[in-house]
Design a protein around this motif. Structure first.
Motif, PDB file in Angstrom:
ATOM      1  N   PHE A 164       0.639  -1.233  -0.234  1.00 32.15           N
ATOM      2  CA  PHE A 164       0.210  -0.121   0.282  1.00 32.15           C
ATOM      3  C   PHE A 164       0.807   1.394   0.074  1.00 32.15           C
ATOM      4  O   PHE A 164       1.583   1.693   0.997  1.00 32.15           O
ATOM      5  CB  PHE A 164      -0.846  -0.114   1.121  1.00 32.15           C
ATOM      6  N   ASP A 165       0.682   1.966  -0.904  1.00 35.80           N
ATOM      7  CA  ASP A 165       1.731   3.413  -1.355  1.00 35.80           C
ATOM      8  C   ASP A 165       3.295   2.966  -0.888  1.00 35.80           C
ATOM      9  O   ASP A 165       3.710   3.638  -0.114  1.00 35.80           O
ATOM     10  CB  ASP A 165       1.010   4.417  -0.451  1.00 35.80           C
ATOM     11  N   GLY A 166       3.707   1.892  -1.197  1.00 32.15           N
ATOM     12  CA  GLY A 166       5.323   1.487  -1.146  1.00 32.15           C
ATOM     13  C   GLY A 166       5.467   0.846   0.605  1.00 32.15           C
ATOM     14  O   GLY A 166       6.372   0.674   0.487  1.00 32.15           O
ATOM     15  N   THR A 167       4.492   0.605   0.948  1.00 25.70           N
ATOM     16  CA  THR A 167       4.609  -0.011   2.395  1.00 25.70           C
ATOM     17  C   THR A 167       3.973  -1.502   2.404  1.00 25.70           C
ATOM     18  O   THR A 167       3.058  -1.630   1.965  1.00 25.70           O
ATOM     19  CB  THR A 167       3.932   0.561   3.591  1.00 25.70           C
ATOM     20  N   VAL A 168       4.990  -2.491   2.513  1.00 23.44           N
ATOM     21  CA  VAL A 168       4.633  -3.724   2.547  1.00 23.44           C
ATOM     22  C   VAL A 168       3.562  -3.995   3.955  1.00 23.44           C
ATOM     23  O   VAL A 168       4.051  -3.994   4.915  1.00 23.44           O
ATOM     24  CB  VAL A 168       5.780  -4.679   2.396  1.00 23.44           C
ATOM     25  N   ALA A 169       2.493  -4.797   3.617  1.00 24.07           N
ATOM     26  CA  ALA A 169       1.433  -5.080   4.648  1.00 24.07           C
ATOM     27  C   ALA A 169       1.585  -6.800   4.633  1.00 24.07           C
ATOM     28  O   ALA A 169       1.406  -7.347   3.611  1.00 24.07           O
ATOM     29  CB  ALA A 169       0.209  -4.605   4.313  1.00 24.07           C
ATOM     30  N   PRO A 170       1.797  -7.374   5.633  1.00 17.74           N
ATOM     31  CA  PRO A 170       1.835  -8.959   5.866  1.00 17.74           C
ATOM     32  C   PRO A 170       0.667  -9.364   5.991  1.00 17.74           C
ATOM     33  O   PRO A 170      -0.537  -8.731   6.546  1.00 17.74           O
ATOM     34  CB  PRO A 170       2.687  -8.963   6.846  1.00 17.74           C
ATOM     35  N   LYS A 171       0.366 -10.939   5.600  1.00 15.97           N
ATOM     36  CA  LYS A 171      -0.736 -11.684   5.864  1.00 15.97           C
ATOM     37  C   LYS A 171      -2.160 -10.835   5.846  1.00 15.97           C
ATOM     38  O   LYS A 171      -2.835 -10.970   6.415  1.00 15.97           O
ATOM     39  CB  LYS A 171      -0.691 -12.118   7.566  1.00 15.97           C
ATOM     40  N   GLN A 172      -2.108 -10.569   4.363  1.00 17.32           N
ATOM     41  CA  GLN A 172      -3.553  -9.702   4.114  1.00 17.32           C
ATOM     42  C   GLN A 172      -4.571 -10.379   3.924  1.00 17.32           C
ATOM     43  O   GLN A 172      -4.426 -11.762   3.405  1.00 17.32           O
ATOM     44  CB  GLN A 172      -3.278  -8.732   2.942  1.00 17.32           C
ATOM     45  N   THR A 173      -5.801 -10.161   4.252  1.00 15.30           N
ATOM     46  CA  THR A 173      -7.184 -11.058   3.822  1.00 15.30           C
ATOM     47  C   THR A 173      -7.772  -9.865   3.078  1.00 15.30           C
ATOM     48  O   THR A 173      -7.296  -8.603   3.183  1.00 15.30           O
ATOM     49  CB  THR A 173      -7.909 -11.319   5.292  1.00 15.30           C
ATOM     50  N   ALA A 174      -8.917 -10.506   2.292  1.00 11.93           N
ATOM     51  CA  ALA A 174      -9.583  -9.434   1.635  1.00 11.93           C
ATOM     52  C   ALA A 174     -10.235  -8.418   2.480  1.00 11.93           C
ATOM     53  O   ALA A 174     -10.066  -7.103   2.059  1.00 11.93           O
ATOM     54  CB  ALA A 174     -10.709 -10.170   1.004  1.00 11.93           C
ATOM     55  N   GLU A 175     -10.711  -8.541   3.724  1.00 14.65           N
ATOM     56  CA  GLU A 175     -11.176  -7.522   4.682  1.00 14.65           C
ATOM     57  C   GLU A 175     -10.170  -6.658   5.036  1.00 14.65           C
ATOM     58  O   GLU A 175     -10.292  -5.543   5.103  1.00 14.65           O
ATOM     59  CB  GLU A 175     -11.701  -8.371   5.880  1.00 14.65           C
ATOM     60  N   LEU A 176      -8.899  -6.983   5.359  1.00 14.93           N
ATOM     61  CA  LEU A 176      -7.927  -5.912   5.750  1.00 14.93           C
ATOM     62  C   LEU A 176      -7.700  -5.334   4.497  1.00 14.93           C
ATOM     63  O   LEU A 176      -7.441  -4.150   4.718  1.00 14.93           O
ATOM     64  CB  LEU A 176      -6.480  -7.111   6.236  1.00 14.93           C
ATOM     65  N   ALA A 177      -7.364  -5.876   3.442  1.00 12.81           N
ATOM     66  CA  ALA A 177      -6.999  -4.736   2.328  1.00 12.81           C
ATOM     67  C   ALA A 177      -8.333  -3.867   2.018  1.00 12.81           C
ATOM     68  O   ALA A 177      -8.000  -3.024   1.682  1.00 12.81           O
ATOM     69  CB  ALA A 177      -6.740  -5.719   1.084  1.00 12.81           C
ATOM     70  N   LEU A 178      -9.369  -4.485   1.984  1.00 16.23           N
ATOM     71  CA  LEU A 178     -10.661  -3.615   1.661  1.00 16.23           C
ATOM     72  C   LEU A 178     -10.565  -2.426   2.896  1.00 16.23           C
ATOM     73  O   LEU A 178     -10.986  -1.286   2.473  1.00 16.23           O
ATOM     74  CB  LEU A 178     -11.928  -4.296   1.645  1.00 16.23           C
ATOM     75  N   GLU A 179     -10.398  -2.729   4.075  1.00 15.51           N
ATOM     76  CA  GLU A 179     -10.288  -1.669   5.076  1.00 15.51           C
ATOM     77  C   GLU A 179      -9.524  -0.755   4.796  1.00 15.51           C
ATOM     78  O   GLU A 179      -9.651   0.478   4.920  1.00 15.51           O
ATOM     79  CB  GLU A 179     -10.175  -2.397   6.458  1.00 15.51           C
ATOM     80  N   LYS A 180      -8.164  -0.970   4.343  1.00 18.98           N
ATOM     81  CA  LYS A 180      -7.085  -0.024   4.099  1.00 18.98           C
ATOM     82  C   LYS A 180      -7.624   0.915   2.777  1.00 18.98           C
ATOM     83  O   LYS A 180      -7.449   2.083   2.918  1.00 18.98           O
ATOM     84  CB  LYS A 180      -5.846  -0.914   3.953  1.00 18.98           C
TER      85      LYS A 180
END
Length: 179
Positions: A157-173
């Motif tokens: 997300f904007d150059g920052t790696v987010a670990p162990k993503q789920t669809a819900e976490l990604a949608l929230e961001k």
């Protein structure tokens, strides 16, 4: 004893070869960066990828005018420049969004749910991979591998790696960006 007058060399009248006019007719100084890069490499065609990198860095994406300028500068057919720009996924022919979301689709990430994350984002945003939302807020991209298999599925997300993503976490961001 009279001396003969000496002829003075008129330095202002000395004819110098005219330098090739560089730059773009629009006066956009970003084209000067491309000129410098091409000149440093002696306008060799084998520096095409380096020049395209500089162009994308300067302009944010490779619009047709930029591709044509590079083709003329390196004395290459536009079709070759366009072919290279479209072959490598790191080059973009469209402007990117204010925010970028890159979903890893490498084997480890895909097996652990990266495909579902990507599908959920496409559905929520109403765009496909490689596109930008109509309001220009977000670009959705995918990568073959981020090299972060231990934290799969990974999303950038904007150059920052987010670990162990789920669809819900990604949608929230993403919803936080879109509001």
């Amino acid at each position: 004893m009279a001396t003969a007058p000496t002829a003075r060399a008129d330095t202002t009248a000395a004819k110098k070869p005219k330098e090739a006019k560089t730059g773009h007719p629009s006066g956009d100084k970003r084209f000067k960066v491309l000129d410098i890069t091409m000149k440093r490499a002696q306008y060799r065609p084998d520096v095409l990828i380096e020049v395209l990198h500089k162009a994308q860095e300067a302009f944010g994406y490779l619009e047709e005018d930029v591709l044509l300028y590079v083709a003329r500068g390196l004395k290459l057919p536009l079709s070759r420049v366009y072919g290279v720009a479209t072959f490598y996924h790191l080059f973009s022919l469209k402007p990117g969004g204010t925010h970028t979301c890159v979903v890893c689709t490498g084997t480890a990430c895909y097996v652990k749910g990266g495909g579902q994350v990507l599908s959920a984002l496409e559905e929520h945003l109403g765009i496909k991979v490689g596109d930008t939302t109509p309001d220009g807020e977000m670009s959705l991209l995918s990568a073959r591998c981020l090299g972060a298999c231990g934290i799969a599925p990974a999303v950038v997300f904007d150059g920052t790696v987010a670990p162990k993503q789920t669809a819900e976490l990604a949608l929230e961001k993403v919803k936080g960006w879109m509001d």
